[in-house]
Write a protein that holds these residues in place. Structure first.
Motif, PDB file in Angstrom:
ATOM      1  N   GLU A  22     -24.968-120.237  19.962  1.00  0.00           N
ATOM      2  CA  GLU A  22     -24.857-120.915  21.281  1.00  0.00           C
ATOM      3  C   GLU A  22     -23.584-120.238  21.833  1.00  0.00           C
ATOM      4  O   GLU A  22     -22.285-120.614  21.333  1.00  0.00           O
ATOM      5  CB  GLU A  22     -24.472-122.328  20.995  1.00  0.00           C
ATOM      6  N   GLY A  47     -20.186-127.188  28.031  1.00  0.00           N
ATOM      7  CA  GLY A  47     -21.090-128.455  28.592  1.00  0.00           C
ATOM      8  C   GLY A  47     -20.523-129.728  28.090  1.00  0.00           C
ATOM      9  O   GLY A  47     -21.170-130.204  27.323  1.00  0.00           O
ATOM     10  N   GLY A 107     -23.945-136.107  16.194  1.00  0.00           N
ATOM     11  CA  GLY A 107     -23.983-135.408  17.597  1.00  0.00           C
ATOM     12  C   GLY A 107     -25.559-135.470  17.597  1.00  0.00           C
ATOM     13  O   GLY A 107     -26.228-135.670  16.562  1.00  0.00           O
ATOM     14  N   GLY A 108     -26.082-134.924  18.919  1.00  0.00           N
ATOM     15  CA  GLY A 108     -27.677-134.904  19.038  1.00  0.00           C
ATOM     16  C   GLY A 108     -28.154-133.699  18.666  1.00  0.00           C
ATOM     17  O   GLY A 108     -29.382-133.658  18.094  1.00  0.00           O
ATOM     18  N   LYS A 109     -27.413-132.499  18.287  1.00  0.00           N
ATOM     19  CA  LYS A 109     -27.749-131.234  17.908  1.00  0.00           C
ATOM     20  C   LYS A 109     -28.604-131.250  16.612  1.00  0.00           C
ATOM     21  O   LYS A 109     -29.595-130.743  16.438  1.00  0.00           O
ATOM     22  CB  LYS A 109     -26.676-130.297  17.861  1.00  0.00           C
ATOM     23  N   MET A 112     -32.443-131.628  16.549  1.00  0.00           N
ATOM     24  CA  MET A 112     -33.353-130.477  16.595  1.00  0.00           C
ATOM     25  C   MET A 112     -33.314-129.822  15.451  1.00  0.00           C
ATOM     26  O   MET A 112     -34.620-129.276  15.037  1.00  0.00           O
ATOM     27  CB  MET A 112     -32.957-129.350  18.010  1.00  0.00           C
ATOM     28  N   PHE A 133     -32.108-124.565  26.000  1.00  0.00           N
ATOM     29  CA  PHE A 133     -30.732-124.727  25.146  1.00  0.00           C
ATOM     30  C   PHE A 133     -31.005-123.787  23.859  1.00  0.00           C
ATOM     31  O   PHE A 133     -32.339-123.696  23.149  1.00  0.00           O
ATOM     32  CB  PHE A 133     -30.680-126.127  24.572  1.00  0.00           C
ATOM     33  N   TYR A 136     -32.833-124.284  20.258  1.00  0.00           N
ATOM     34  CA  TYR A 136     -34.560-124.483  20.267  1.00  0.00           C
ATOM     35  C   TYR A 136     -34.980-123.110  19.561  1.00  0.00           C
ATOM     36  O   TYR A 136     -35.624-122.895  18.475  1.00  0.00           O
ATOM     37  CB  TYR A 136     -34.980-124.630  21.282  1.00  0.00           C
ATOM     38  N   ASN A 179     -37.145-130.849  27.529  1.00  0.00           N
ATOM     39  CA  ASN A 179     -35.712-131.282  28.010  1.00  0.00           C
ATOM     40  C   ASN A 179     -35.522-131.740  29.465  1.00  0.00           C
ATOM     41  O   ASN A 179     -35.449-130.829  30.185  1.00  0.00           O
ATOM     42  CB  ASN A 179     -34.882-130.160  27.515  1.00  0.00           C
ATOM     43  N   ILE A 213     -30.704-135.896  25.899  1.00  0.00           N
ATOM     44  CA  ILE A 213     -29.549-136.079  26.016  1.00  0.00           C
ATOM     45  C   ILE A 213     -29.036-136.199  27.132  1.00  0.00           C
ATOM     46  O   ILE A 213     -27.760-137.036  27.207  1.00  0.00           O
ATOM     47  CB  ILE A 213     -28.800-134.759  25.172  1.00  0.00           C
ATOM     48  N   TYR A 214     -29.502-135.756  28.433  1.00  0.00           N
ATOM     49  CA  TYR A 214     -28.567-136.165  29.656  1.00  0.00           C
ATOM     50  C   TYR A 214     -29.412-137.098  30.693  1.00  0.00           C
ATOM     51  O   TYR A 214     -29.253-137.208  31.716  1.00  0.00           O
ATOM     52  CB  TYR A 214     -29.020-134.854  30.456  1.00  0.00           C
ATOM     53  N   LEU A 239     -34.591-136.941  21.334  1.00  0.00           N
ATOM     54  CA  LEU A 239     -33.005-136.681  21.026  1.00  0.00           C
ATOM     55  C   LEU A 239     -32.157-137.337  21.928  1.00  0.00           C
ATOM     56  O   LEU A 239     -32.480-137.090  23.188  1.00  0.00           O
ATOM     57  CB  LEU A 239     -33.020-135.114  20.951  1.00  0.00           C
ATOM     58  N   SER A 243     -22.477-138.062  23.340  1.00  0.00           N
ATOM     59  CA  SER A 243     -21.874-136.928  23.519  1.00  0.00           C
ATOM     60  C   SER A 243     -21.551-136.827  25.291  1.00  0.00           C
ATOM     61  O   SER A 243     -20.561-136.736  26.005  1.00  0.00           O
ATOM     62  CB  SER A 243     -22.405-135.429  23.374  1.00  0.00           C
ATOM     63  N   LYS A 244     -22.713-136.908  26.043  1.00  0.00           N
ATOM     64  CA  LYS A 244     -22.803-136.628  27.425  1.00  0.00           C
ATOM     65  C   LYS A 244     -22.588-137.855  28.159  1.00  0.00           C
ATOM     66  O   LYS A 244     -22.014-138.047  29.196  1.00  0.00           O
ATOM     67  CB  LYS A 244     -23.738-135.880  27.988  1.00  0.00           C
ATOM     68  N   ARG A 252     -18.849-136.644  17.683  1.00  0.00           N
ATOM     69  CA  ARG A 252     -20.059-136.154  16.854  1.00  0.00           C
ATOM     70  C   ARG A 252     -20.803-137.374  16.407  1.00  0.00           C
ATOM     71  O   ARG A 252     -20.926-137.957  15.498  1.00  0.00           O
ATOM     72  CB  ARG A 252     -19.780-135.218  15.673  1.00  0.00           C
ATOM     73  N   TYR A 330     -24.756-128.955  35.518  1.00  0.00           N
ATOM     74  CA  TYR A 330     -24.907-127.608  35.869  1.00  0.00           C
ATOM     75  C   TYR A 330     -25.486-127.239  37.052  1.00  0.00           C
ATOM     76  O   TYR A 330     -26.427-127.640  37.381  1.00  0.00           O
ATOM     77  CB  TYR A 330     -25.719-127.232  34.511  1.00  0.00           C
TER      78      TYR A 330
HETATM   79  N1  PLP Z   1     -29.340-130.855  23.982  1.00  0.00           N
HETATM   80  C1  PLP Z   1     -28.771-130.289  25.029  1.00  0.00           C
HETATM   81  C2  PLP Z   1     -29.990-129.935  26.192  1.00  0.00           C
HETATM   82  C3  PLP Z   1     -27.429-130.135  25.138  1.00  0.00           C
HETATM   83  O1  PLP Z   1     -27.081-129.377  26.253  1.00  0.00           O
HETATM   84  C4  PLP Z   1     -26.671-130.377  24.138  1.00  0.00           C
HETATM   85  C5  PLP Z   1     -25.070-130.160  24.287  1.00  0.00           C
HETATM   86  O2  PLP Z   1     -24.785-129.323  24.827  1.00  0.00           O
HETATM   87  C6  PLP Z   1     -27.116-131.071  22.825  1.00  0.00           C
HETATM   88  C7  PLP Z   1     -28.432-131.279  22.967  1.00  0.00           C
HETATM   89  C8  PLP Z   1     -26.137-131.322  21.816  1.00  0.00           C
HETATM   90  O3  PLP Z   1     -25.339-132.262  21.943  1.00  0.00           O
HETATM   91  P1  PLP Z   1     -24.413-132.769  20.944  1.00  0.00           P
HETATM   92  O4  PLP Z   1     -23.080-132.504  21.322  1.00  0.00           O
HETATM   93  O5  PLP Z   1     -24.380-134.509  20.869  1.00  0.00           O
HETATM   94  O6  PLP Z   1     -24.855-132.366  19.643  1.00  0.00           O
END
Ligand code: PLP
Length: 396
Positions: A22, A47, A107-109, A112, A133, A136, A179, A213-214, A239, A243-244, A252, A330
């Motif tokens: 990333e 972000g 975290g959400g990441k 995935m 993102f 993926y 997404n 996530i958004y 997911l 975070s956001k 996390r 964004y």
């Molecule tokens: N999914 C998308 C589209 C994101 O932009 C981000 C973070 O930038 C995430 C997931 C991951 O978020 P997290 O910080 O909760 O892991």
């Protein structure tokens, strides 16, 4: 003997050559190096909300630490938080979610990461957004899957073309990644498109990874989850996370929602990877979900104000044109009118103007011709960045 001569040749597993990254984090490092050398940089690359986590959430986390939430917990997450997520996420989407369908992750990441590891075999096809993102594509390639891109195109106001996705479905399609609201374009897939997609996917032997996530950062209308349509809930992994929505990136804390048998497998992956998510952050997560939501609403309204500033400002710069994003934080202006390639322009803005932004190509090859600016920064800094970009472009 020097350290260099004692090192063996680094021989990595073959899959490591396919792992991406990333680049927001790389640009952040470069920006920080410029700052260390005395330059002032405006950070529009990363972000994350620039707001502090709300005091009642911070206090719940601190109190949890004092109360001894400092030990391992269950891999799938604390029962209190799984129940709170099931209730909150279900109510917001108008679906019924059982706590056994929730896995709490750092975290959400990781959702995935775990979902792709759990579901995608070598040569399985995964349909994913490009630009999108970057993790993926990275993870699909890492596991040896075939990455099949679809667009979020400016001419459709950064909505998807459902026909394009449907045309790409084959017998080997194992996963479709959605997404919305979308990073990096700010596009929101409208309800009608989600419904059409659901009709096309509901009968197929595949899963959807729906990155929501958004979902609390939508400026017009309501968020639509594909899980709201017949046959889709059990085929979908949602997911989402803190975070956001709650400005908790550094805590996390995120989660995946999926059928219970898959949730057990994802929890097993988590046992292998991290054991569990930190316990005290989960207690803070319960406070976030059950507490006053005005911090979320206030943040969204502030982002709405900033959105206007950055979109109008970018549209006033020769060579730039920018659509209004409908969600996330964004702006994704087209920059072909500047005559520069995206990466080169992003580098120029960082080095010459002290404005850190990301090249559209940081989100895949189909991001060429665009830059991504995060407007999670103050109106004052956004205005300063816009002035600097305008001046820099005059001198190019
Ligand atoms: N999914 C998308 C589209 C994101 O932009 C981000 C973070 O930038 C995430 C997931 C991951 O978020 P997290 O910080 O909760 O892991």
């Amino acid at each position: 003997m020097t350290a260099a001569t004692s090192l063996q040749e680094l021989r990595l597993a073959e899959c490591m050559s396919r792992l991406g990254t990333e680049s927001a984090f790389e640009v952040l490092v470069r920006a920080r190096a410029l700052e260390a050398a005395g330059r002032e940089v405006i950070h529009l690359e990363i972000g994350e909300p620039d707001f502090p986590t709300a005091p009642h959430i911070v206090e719940a986390g601190a109190e949890a630490l004092r109360n001894g939430w400092t030990h391992y917990g269950p891999s799938a997450g604390l029962p209190e938080l799984r129940a709170a997520v099931a209730e909150d996420a279900g109510r917001r989407r108008g679906i019924s979610i059982d706590p056994s369908e929730v896995v709490i992750t750092p975290g959400g990441k990781p959702v995935m990461f775990f979902a792709i590891l759990a579901l995608v075999d070598r040569d399985d096809e995964v349909i994913y957004p490009n630009p999108g993102f970057p993790i993926y594509e990275s993870m699909i390639n890492f596991v040896g899957g075939r990455a099949v891109p679809y667009g979020f195109r400016e001419q459709y106001d950064f909505d998807v073309d459902v026909g394009e996705i449907v045309d790409k479905l084959t017998d080997r399609t194992r996963l479709v990644i959605l997404n919305s609201p979308h990073n990096p374009t700010g596009g929101v897939i409208p309800r009608a498109s989600v419904a059409e997609l659901a009709r096309a996917l509901a009968e197929r032997d595949l899963f959807v990874l729906s990155d929501e996530i958004y979902s609390r950062l939508v400026y017009e209308g309501a968020h639509t989850s594909i899980t709201q349509f017949p046959g889709m809930k059990d085929r979908t992994i949602i997911l989402d996370g803190f975070s956001k929505t709650y400005a908790m990136t550094g805590w996390r804390l995120g989660y995946g929602i999926m059928r219970a048998d898959l949730a057990q497998k994802v929890a097993q992956l988590q046992t292998n990877a991290t054991s569990c998510t930190a316990s005290f952050t989960q207690i803070a997560g319960v406070a976030a979900l059950r507490g006053d939501q005005s911090c979320v609403d206030n943040m969204r309204e502030e982002f709405r104000r900033r959105r206007k500033v950055i979109v109008e400002g970018l549209n006033a710069i020769p060579g730039f044109h920018c659509r209004q994003p409908h969600g996330a934080f964004y702006a994704f202006p087209g920059i072909t009118g500047t005559g520069r390639a995206s990466k080169l322009l992003a580098d120029t803005l960082l080095n010459e103007a002290g404005v850190a932004a990301l090249s559209g190509t940081a989100f895949g090859a189909w991001g060429e011709g665009y830059l991504r600016f995060s407007f999670a920064n103050s109106v004052e800094n956004l205005q300063k960045a816009l002035d600097r970009i305008r001046d820099c472009m005059k001198n190019l």
